[in-house]
Design an enzyme around this catalytic site. Sequence first.
Site, PDB file in Angstrom:
ATOM      1  CB  SER A  36      36.160  45.244  37.462  1.00 52.61           C
ATOM      2  OG  SER A  36      36.748  43.997  37.134  1.00 52.61           O
ATOM      3  CE1 TYR A  61      40.833  46.579  40.263  1.00 50.12           C
ATOM      4  CE2 TYR A  61      39.770  44.513  39.625  1.00 50.12           C
ATOM      5  CZ  TYR A  61      40.187  45.801  39.317  1.00 50.12           C
ATOM      6  OH  TYR A  61      39.944  46.308  38.059  1.00 50.12           O
TER       7      TYR A  61
END
Length: 286
Positions: free
Chosen positions: A178, A191
Site C-alpha cells: 500500500s 495497517y
Amino acid sequence: MTTSETINPPQHQSHRPGSESEMTPAPQSEPRSDRARGKLDGKVAIITGGDSGIGRAVAVAFAREGAQVAIVYLEEEEDASETVRMVEAEGARCLRLAGDMGDTAFASEVIEQTLEAFGKIDVLVNNAGEQHPQKSIEEIDAEQLENTFRTNVFSMFYLTQAALPHLREGASIINTASVTAYRGNPKLLDYAASKGAIVAFTRSLSHQLVPKGIRVNAVAPGPVWTPLIPSTFTAEEVASFGGNTPMKRPGQPAEIAPCFVFLACEDSSYMSGQVLHPNGGEVVNG
C-alpha cells in the site's frame, strides 16, 4: 456531505470487510482492454481476497489472459459468486475457497484443494487485507493489532510456506502492499505498519527465492474504490475518498489489475524484489 469535493455518494457499511454488491457506484472490475494476448495461457493462479475489489479485478484479468483461477475469501458469498461468474465468462475455471487466511490449517487446505482441482500452481497473489482506523495508538488494543497483522502479514507467510514445495522455476509471487507503507497514515497506524512489513517481506523473500527461479514482487496501490472503503470509513469520508491524490480521485480495481498481470507473466522476467505504484500520481521513494 454534498459538495464540489464529493467524489462518490456518501455511504457506509457496518460490516467488514464489506460487500461490493452494496456499493454505489459499483467498482470497475472488467479489464480496461478487450484485447487478450494469452500472457498467462496454461497458468494456475491463487488470489486471496479474490471475491471483490482488487482481487476480483485481478482474477478477471488473469482469466482473460488464459489463467485458471482459485479465489480465496473470508465469507462474502454473494461477491464471490459474482467473481466466479465474471471469471467463467472469460472461459476460465474458478475455484472458490472460503475461510480465514490467518489460519495455518486453512492455508494448507487452499494449496491442497487448488492442486486437486488444477494439478499445479504458477502464480500466488497474496492480496487479503483488513484495516481499522483509530485516532491514537492508545486506542489500538492487542486484539486489533494481532488481527491486522494476522490477516495482512501472517497469511502471506502461511500461504507461501504451504505453496513453496509446489512452485517451480518461472513461478511468480505477488504481494499487495500500500502507499501507506511509504507515506504513513495517522489513522491507520497498524495497517500502515503491516504494509511496511509486506514490502520488507517481498524484498527478503525475493533474495531467498531468486536461486530457485521464482520471482517475488509487490503492488502498492493508492486509494482504490473497494468494499474495504465504505466498511472502514464514515459516509462523509467516503464521499471525498481519493480526492487528495494528484489525480483527485480514487483508482478503480480494473486500473490496478494490469500491474498484477505484468508481474505474473514473462513481461517482467527481469524483475524481482520490486514494488509497482499505481497510486494516482503520488511520488514515493521505493
